[in-house]
Every structure is written in C-alpha cells, then in structure tokens.
Design an enzyme around this catalytic site. Structure first.
Site, short mmCIF file in Angstrom:
data_model
loop_
_atom_site.label_atom_id
_atom_site.label_comp_id
_atom_site.label_asym_id
_atom_site.label_seq_id
_atom_site.Cartn_x
_atom_site.Cartn_y
_atom_site.Cartn_z
N ASP A 96 111.58 71.49 -2.82
CA ASP A 96 111.31 70.06 -2.74
C ASP A 96 112.50 69.23 -2.29
O ASP A 96 112.55 68.03 -2.52
CB ASP A 96 110.86 69.58 -4.13
CG ASP A 96 111.83 70.04 -5.22
OD1 ASP A 96 113.01 70.27 -4.89
OD2 ASP A 96 111.40 70.17 -6.37
N GLU A 118 107.62 78.20 -3.64
CA GLU A 118 107.71 77.36 -4.84
C GLU A 118 106.82 76.12 -4.67
O GLU A 118 107.23 74.98 -4.90
CB GLU A 118 109.17 76.95 -5.15
CG GLU A 118 109.41 76.49 -6.57
CD GLU A 118 110.85 76.03 -6.82
OE1 GLU A 118 111.24 74.94 -6.39
OE2 GLU A 118 111.60 76.80 -7.45
N GLU A 132 112.17 64.28 -5.14
CA GLU A 132 111.58 65.62 -5.04
C GLU A 132 110.07 65.66 -5.26
O GLU A 132 109.37 66.45 -4.61
CB GLU A 132 112.28 66.58 -6.01
CG GLU A 132 113.71 66.94 -5.63
CD GLU A 132 114.75 65.89 -6.04
OE1 GLU A 132 114.38 64.89 -6.69
OE2 GLU A 132 115.94 66.07 -5.72
N HIS A 209 123.15 66.67 -12.06
CA HIS A 209 123.28 66.17 -10.69
C HIS A 209 122.14 65.26 -10.23
O HIS A 209 122.25 64.61 -9.20
CB HIS A 209 123.36 67.34 -9.69
CG HIS A 209 122.05 68.07 -9.50
ND1 HIS A 209 121.07 67.62 -8.66
CD2 HIS A 209 121.57 69.20 -10.05
CE1 HIS A 209 120.04 68.45 -8.71
NE2 HIS A 209 120.32 69.41 -9.55
N ARG A 211 119.57 62.71 -8.86
CA ARG A 211 119.78 61.35 -8.33
C ARG A 211 119.34 60.27 -9.31
O ARG A 211 120.02 59.26 -9.48
CB ARG A 211 119.00 61.17 -7.02
CG ARG A 211 119.79 61.60 -5.80
CD ARG A 211 119.05 61.40 -4.49
NE ARG A 211 119.77 62.12 -3.44
CZ ARG A 211 120.45 61.55 -2.46
NH1 ARG A 211 120.49 60.23 -2.35
NH2 ARG A 211 121.08 62.28 -1.58
N HIS A 242 129.07 69.33 -10.00
CA HIS A 242 128.48 69.25 -8.66
C HIS A 242 129.46 68.58 -7.69
O HIS A 242 130.27 67.75 -8.11
CB HIS A 242 127.19 68.44 -8.78
CG HIS A 242 126.23 68.56 -7.63
ND1 HIS A 242 126.41 67.89 -6.45
CD2 HIS A 242 125.09 69.27 -7.50
CE1 HIS A 242 125.40 68.17 -5.63
NE2 HIS A 242 124.59 69.01 -6.25
#
Ligand code: UD1
Ligand code: UDP
Length: 380
Positions: A96, A118, A132, A209, A211, A242
C-alpha cells in the site's frame, strides 16, 4: 519466456518482495526483471544487499522530505518510459505504499496486468493509515490478480465485489522472509547490540514512522519512552530510528541523555529480526513488525487506533493502544510487571503465513498467464 516485473521502492516492500524474486528466479518459467523506484534509498539498498537482489532498473526518485504527489508523479513518469521500452507481460506490486499504487496505475495505463501482493487489507478508515488505506483500495480497483495474505483480507475483497476467481490466499511473504533470516544469527554491527543479546537485560524494541503519527503524537511517544526509561532502569529501550527527518525531530529530543535508551540507525533486516527474537516487548506502529513479532511469540503494543491486521489482535498477541503518552506508559508497565498478562500475550501464533507464500504467489502468476493450475489457498 514471459517477463514479470516486480516493482518496489521502500524497505517493507523489498523485504516482502525478496522471497518472490527468489521464487521467480527458481521457477525458470519467467524472465524476472526487477525495478525499484528508490522511494527509499539506504533502507531499500540495505534489504536488496541482504537478499542479493541487483535491480535491473532503478528510477532513483527519492527526495528529502518528499511529498506524496512527488513520489506518485516521479514513479509514474519513470515507469511510463520504462514500460514503453520493456513491455513486461505482468507487473507485481506489493502492499500500500505510494510506489505500489503508482506502479499499478502506470501498468494499468499501459494495459499490463497488475498482480497485487498483500491485497485486501482494510482498516476501514480512509485516513488511517494515511495514505495507505486509500492506496490499497485504489490498487484493488485495477489489479488483475489479488494475492490476499489471509482469509480475512480475501473476505474484504469479496465484500468489495472482487471476483473469487481473481483472488488467491497465499499467506504473507513477510513470514517467508522472516523464517529464512531469523535463524541465521547474523552478527550485529553495533557491539552494544551484541552485548545486549548476550546479557540478561530485558529489551523494549520500539519502531515508529507512520505519517499520521508524526508531529504531536510522535513527540508524545518520545516523552512516554523517556518516562519508561526513568521508571525502569534495568530495562533497555532500543529504537532503530527511521531515516525520515520528521520522525527524528519528533521522537529523539525527549530521549537525549537517557543511558538505557539505545538509538540506532535503521538495522539491516537480519540484525533487526535477531533483535526482535531477543526482545521482551515490542512497541511499534509498523505493519510488518505487527506480522513478524507474533510469529516469534513477542507481545506487541501497536501505537495506532485501528489496524488492517486484526488476526493477531484476535489471537491476543497484539494490543492496539494508540499514541497517548499515559496509555503507552501504563501498557508497557503492565507487560513488565503483570506476569499473567505477559504470558497471555507472549504466545507464538502464525496467522499471517507458513513460509510458502512466495511459492503460492508464483503458482498464481503461472495460472494468470495460462501456464499452470490454481494452487490450494493458505489456511491457518
Ligand atoms: C513509506 C511508505 C509507508 C511505509 C514506509 C515504510 C508511502 C506514502 N509511505 O513511508 O507506507 O510504511 O515507507 O518505512 O508510500 N528517507 C531517507 N532514506 C531512506 C528512506 C527515507 O532519507 O532510505 C527520508 C527522506 O527524507 C524521505 C522521508 O524519509 O523523504 C520519508 O520517506 P517516504 O518514503 O516518503 O515515507 P515513509 O514515511 O518512509
Ligand atoms: N525493519 C528492519 N530494520 C529496522 C526496522 C524494521 O529491517 O531497523 C523491518 C521489519 O522487520 C519489517 C519492516 O522493516 O519487516 C517494516 O518496515 P516499516 O516499519 O518501515 O514499514 P511498514 O511495515 O510499517 O510498512
């Protein structure tokens, strides 16, 4: 020989695509042409190096603090030119990310069948995870073959009107990657990690990490970690941080000077999975880590309000705790001090795969191209 083009760009896509690339090479039925977008750079190259993948094409799109639109447009533009020259018989995209959806859109525009690995994960909230959830729904609209990791994700696709004959349940290839890597006991580059693995101190392994967590929520995560570090001097918190500067700016300031917090650069996959196997508790907002840790019997606290991976929550090894500072502190404290609670979550469960997902993926592609028969779905 039909040419199949796996397209990927970020660390988790590379980890989950690596077993498929290996299986495509082994099958000798296909010409496997690996294309990376370079949405990630160091974190992508780290994975390719471990799995011995040398990309045939690299769009090298990464920009510091890149926008979603820049990832999308630079990927589509690069693939548009590549497809015009190479004309693959099918492309494979994973998951995604914006690389994944841009790859699917570019292929669709060229009339190239899209294989979506996936497929069918849904949180039910278009804005979480962002972007995503939207990315994966868009890809489902244009893919020709939907490889769902579990029966839950297959049912999500069926509910959206995807035809059953276009869906195969494969298991998640992350479990293939994990099982081929974790047993190798790859040495840690950082001697502090080697000492930790040899010693008896409990490890809280943390990754963050997302967003939608950046900014205030992630600053709260940093403060919660600092409080845990102060309250639990015998515990070691390990945070492989990250590469995203927005993550570092939010989470690291509160941790400065804490002697029992070890902040590292992103770990190579072999080192990370070894560390995971030594962890006492895992605190994360990662998708892949949510899938791997239950397989190793590690309790996972997920710093999100929802998940597209309900299987391990249902099995009792993953708890959704959100990003509230106080809640993070209390949930970690409970796992450290309530043995019954810890034991109930520290169960090894494998709802996400059996290590044969890449094999089923290649079989499904063979069927898509009219070269073989359908294989049995993965079941738990
Ligand atoms: C991306 C994916 C996300 C996935 C995550 C895995 C999108 C929109 N997001 O998010 O779904 O869960 O990867 O980690 O596709 N950077 C580097 N070097 C690297 C990697 C990142 O410098 O190797 C820095 C750059 O400044 C870059 C920033 O991190 O601009 C963010 O990278 P980006 O791929 O846009 O987003 P992620 O948060 O990593
Ligand atoms: N991982 C890694 N090194 C690290 C942190 C994570 O190799 O320092 C691996 C982890 O084992 C998992 C994947 O990276 O397979 C998850 O990537 P990430 O959390 O960046 O993305 P997500 O899965 O949330 O999309």
């Amino acid at each position: 020989m039909p040419s199949i083009m796996p397209i990927f760009g970020t660390r988790p896509e590379a980890i989950k695509m690596a077993p498929i690339v290996a299986a495509l090479h082994e099958s000798e039925l296909f010409d496997c042409v690996v294309t990376v977008t370079g949405q990630h750079r160091e974190m992508l190259d780290q994975v390719n190096e471990l799995f011995g993948i040398v990309p045939d094409h690299d769009l090298d799109i990464l920009q510091q603090r890149q926008s979603l639109s820049a990832i999308m447009t630079r990927t589509i533009d690069g693939l548009d030119k590549l497809f015009a020259q190479k004309k693959p018989d099918a492309v494979i995209v994973q998951g995604d990310t914006t690389t994944s959806t841009a790859g699917a859109i570019a292929a669709f525009y060229h009339g190239i069948p899209v294989v979506h690995v996936e497929a069918g994960l849904r949180s039910g909230d278009l804005f979480s995870p962002f972007p995503e959830e939207a990315n994966r729904k868009i890809t489902s609209q244009i893919a020709s073959l939907h490889l769902a990791p579990t029966s839950v994700s297959r049912d999500n696709l069926l509910a959206e009107g995807i035809k059953p004959e276009d869906i195969v349940v494969t298991g998640n290839t992350v479990i293939d990657a994990l099982l081929t890597t974790v047993g190798k006991k790859i040495p840690f580059t950082d001697p502090q990690l080697e000492n930790l693995a040899a010693g008896g101190r409990k490890i809280l392994l943390v990754t963050t990490h997302r967003r939608e967590n950046q900014g205030d929520a992630m600053r709260g995560v940093g403060r919660a970690l600092a409080r845990i570090a102060d309250a639990e001097p015998d515990l070691v918190i390990v945070l492989p941080v990250h590469k995203n500067p927005a993550v570092r700016e939010a989470v690291l300031p509160a941790l400065e000077g804490k002697l029992n917090v070890l902040v590292t650069e992103p770990l190579a996959y072999g080192e990370f999975t070894r560390l995971l196997s030594h962890a006492h508790v895992v605190l994360t907002d990662s998708g892949g880590v949510q899938e791997e840790a239950p397989s190793l019997g590690k309790p996972v606290l997920v710093m999100r309000d929802n998940t597209e991976r309900p299987e391990a929550v249902d099995a009792g090894t993953v708890t959704l705790i959100g990003t509230d500072e106080e809640r993070i502190f209390k949930e970690v404290d409970r796992l450290l001090h309530d043995q019954d609670h810890f034991d109930s979550m520290a169960q090894a469960v494998n709802p996400y795969g059996d290590g044969r997902a890449a094999h089923r993926t290649v079989a499904a592609i063979t069927q898509l191209l009219g070269l073989g028969l359908r294989v049995a779905d993965f079941t738990v």
